[in-house]
Design an enzyme around this catalytic site. Structure first.
Site, PDB file in Angstrom:
ATOM      1  N   CYS A  77      -0.258   1.609  -5.398  1.00  0.00           N
ATOM      2  CA  CYS A  77      -1.300   2.433  -6.033  1.00  0.00           C
ATOM      3  C   CYS A  77      -0.878   3.902  -6.096  1.00  0.00           C
ATOM      4  CB  CYS A  77      -2.602   2.338  -5.234  1.00  0.00           C
ATOM      5  SG  CYS A  77      -3.320   0.709  -5.195  1.00  0.00           S
ATOM      6  N   HIS A  91       0.842  -1.200   0.000  1.00  0.00           N
ATOM      7  CA  HIS A  91       0.000   0.000   0.000  1.00  0.00           C
ATOM      8  C   HIS A  91       0.879   1.254   0.000  1.00  0.00           C
ATOM      9  CE1 HIS A  91      -3.852  -1.891   0.254  1.00  0.00           C
ATOM     10  NE2 HIS A  91      -3.593  -2.500   1.410  1.00  0.00           N
TER      11      HIS A  91
END
Length: 204
Positions: free
Chosen positions: A189, A126
């Site tokens: 991301c 993440h």
């Protein structure tokens, strides 16, 4: 007068003897002190040499490999490697299995080869601001280094050769066609989660 002079001579002889004894005693004490310090120094050197030997090994090509001493688990999840990226000050454990819960703890292997093996070792994480996550991958550039340490006591350096942004459906970065080379792919991301930042590195 002669008697007094003889007494004075005897007194001076005794004084000189005492002074000589004190000098010899001080010299002996100093010698023992220096010898003890030298022994302590040797012991420290032997200790340091032993510790270095415990934490290094020499392979067949006489190159030294630092033993990484990886923990088997991190916060309850199995660890497969340690990832370091000096350019952004990142040091993080790579969990061996990818899952939603695991990614809340650290980065994890997503696909491909095992650490430092021929093939493409794909790591996903993440973009959280936590120090062990991938929020700073966007700051990397071509030529920066990635270090992978594994449980086989290998420490291999990789050089970033490609940086891109792709859609979540684009899986080309997971390809294992590496022409017999070791590669690492890092995936995270973008801030809006619409794209994926992909960092590709090849063994130096």
């Amino acid at each position: 007068m002669k008697h007094l002079k003889k007494k004075e001579k005897k007194v001076w002889k005794k004084v000189l003897i005492y002074i000589l004894m004190i000098v010899l005693l001080v010299g002996w004490v100093r010698f023992e002190y220096l010898r003890e310090q030298e022994n302590i120094g040797h012991k420290k050197e032997e200790y340091n040499t032993t510790k270095i030997a415990e934490n290094t090994q020499v392979n067949e090509s006489n190159s030294v490999t630092i033993i990484s001493n990886l923990p088997k688990q991190y916060r309850g999840y199995p660890v497969i490697a340690k990832l370091e990226i000096p350019a952004i000050g990142l040091e993080t454990y790579v969990l061996s299995k990818y899952s939603e819960n695991a990614l809340k703890v650290s980065v994890a292997k997503f696909w491909g080869a095992d650490p430092n093996q021929v093939g493409n070792f794909c790591i996903v994480g993440h973009n959280y601001l936590a120090s062990n996550m991938f929020s700073n991958l966007k700051k990397l550039k071509q030529g920066d280094s990635i270090v992978i340490k594994d449980h086989k006591n290998q420490e291999i350096w990789y050089e970033i050769y490609a940086i891109s942004k792709v859609t979540p459906k684009d899986t080309n970065c997971l390809s294992q066609e590496t022409n017999g080379k070791r590669e690492v792919t890092l995936i995270t991301c973008t801030l809006d989660s619409k794209l994926r930042i992909v960092i590709k590195a090849r063994e130096k």
